[in-house]
Design an enzyme around this catalytic site. Sequence first.
Site, PDB file in Angstrom:
ATOM      1  CD  GLU A  54      -1.390  -2.461   1.658  1.00 45.09           C
ATOM      2  OE1 GLU A  54      -0.256  -2.488   2.185  1.00 45.09           O
ATOM      3  OE2 GLU A  54      -2.077  -3.489   1.476  1.00 45.09           O
ATOM      4  NE  ARG A 163     -17.529  -8.278   4.075  1.00 46.49           N
ATOM      5  CZ  ARG A 163     -18.384  -8.945   4.832  1.00 46.49           C
ATOM      6  NH1 ARG A 163     -18.894  -8.396   5.907  1.00 46.49           N
ATOM      7  NH2 ARG A 163     -18.735 -10.171   4.513  1.00 46.49           N
TER       8      ARG A 163
END
Lengths: 310, 285
Positions: A54, A163
């Site tokens: 990342e 999510r």
Amino acid sequence: MANIATRQAYGEALAEFGADERIVVLDADLSKSTKTDLFKKKYPERHFNMGIAEAGMMCTAAGLASCGKIVFASSFAVFAAGRAFEMIRNSICYPNFNVKIGATHAGISVGEDGASHQAIEDIALMRSLPNMSIISPCDAVSTRFAVKAAIEKEGPVYLRFGRLAVPQIYDENATFEFGKGVLLRDGTDVTIIANGLMVQYALEAAKILEEQDISARVIDIHTIKPIDRDIILKAAKETGCIVTAEEHSVVGGLGSAVAEVVCSEYPVPVKMVGIQDQFGKSGNPYELLKMYGLTAENIAAKAIEAMQML
Amino acid sequence: MDKKEILRLKRIATNIRKNILRATCAAGSGHPGGSLSIADIMTYLYFKEMNIDPKDPRNPDRDRFVMSKGHCAPVLYATLAERGFFPKEDLITLRKTTSYLEGHPNMKSTPGVDMSTGSLAQGLSTAVGMALAGKLDGKNYRVFVGMGDGELEEGLVWEAAMAAAHYKLDNLICFVDYNGLQIDGKITEVMNPEPIADKFTAFGWYVQSIDAHDFNQIEQAVENAKKQKGRPNMIVAHSIKGKGVSFMENQPGWHGVAPKPEECERGLAELDAYLASLDAEEQAL
């Protein structure tokens, strides 16, 4: 209308607006979860998997942006904002690059993966960075707006998605303005200010309060930074007290941002519904939301507490 | 490269070194050691190699340079000023509140700076993005990077190294200024990054090792790198920290300490004597 996760709507919006050749999408081995794979299917030449890295992804995004690209860099919020924080600070925000961070799986509604994967501090981190804008949409319609606004807005933007599939709050034709809150329901006794997943519970809370003859105003602050000071101060003046509701720590999130506005210009009681400075845990998302007080009932109870402080 | 050309580059590098001393001395802080060690590479890139125009510093087709070891801003600024990006007189405003010359490079304030750096390893990683953009747009610019050897201790370097090889970024040419010293001492004692060349080779890079103060070797390495297809380039440049100023050479203490005025004068006198010797050499040609 079927419930849709904002991360799903994010991927769909990227694919929809992806014809703009300046757009480049990076992912860190999570493209099936962040839904950037939907963009990849249409524009494979402009989608790059950076692997499980990342920090490198954020700096690569900065380099691409320095060459005129509008870059969407995606990962789970905990890794995007947390692990790569200093790269976002020094390589993206300081040079004010056109990097849009598509952070999915924010909040405790990540569920069974548990505390390590539940970002409850990402807004606090991103809010502290100069040049950064933050949008936390509550449904698919506002997510589409958020992606479009991020493309149009010059500079870094943090987009926060969940999510879990969430109900549609807005009509397909609803219009939004970057940096402007949305008055979802008018009221005179108390104002509930929410964003993301908590907007649906804020509206439910207003109904619970209505049964007790309490008139609650509900505002969706989708853009947390820059925040809509006008709509907050108007609410403070007209309803006299505020409850904030967010799927985030009460340290540094929406509640803090609202409190910063009112305490400096028109102090009124502000009660905060959110994660109370603790980590989440594994479990069913809906059970977790109840366990941590992220419910319509708790928002309504806090609204009454706020009114009692007057 | 003929002798006359080498003398030209040596003269420029020496003037850059003088301005590194002047600027850090005026600032009272800064990083002269690593600035002096990479001065010859900077000279070669900006005065012989790179496709750049001081009048058009944001041209999208230009070559880019990223000073990944951002604390060596003094050599970057001295080089840019020497090349005409901004007035040399401004170099002594380094690190002052009124100056556009930040302690670490800020692309927003300083003409010719292609990337804001200062947090180690991020420069290499952003250069990966620049090289990727070049490939995506079918442009033939190159991205050059200046790194420190101690910088290799940052994990992000290896994320970037993996990505550069994975995306076959042969338009990326990176120098490690291998002077062997970091703030706390010898790199091999603080946290040994050796074997540097083998590591980058294993990561899929084309690696060359050179003397960082030999313009012929720098030129040869860059020319070799430009011929590579499908692999990013690492040039491990063995250098002397503090190069050109006798009392600064190979002293870790000069990593992040500015010369006092009398030390600056001594250094400038040494560099002036060197310039005079270059003049004599030229006349003898």
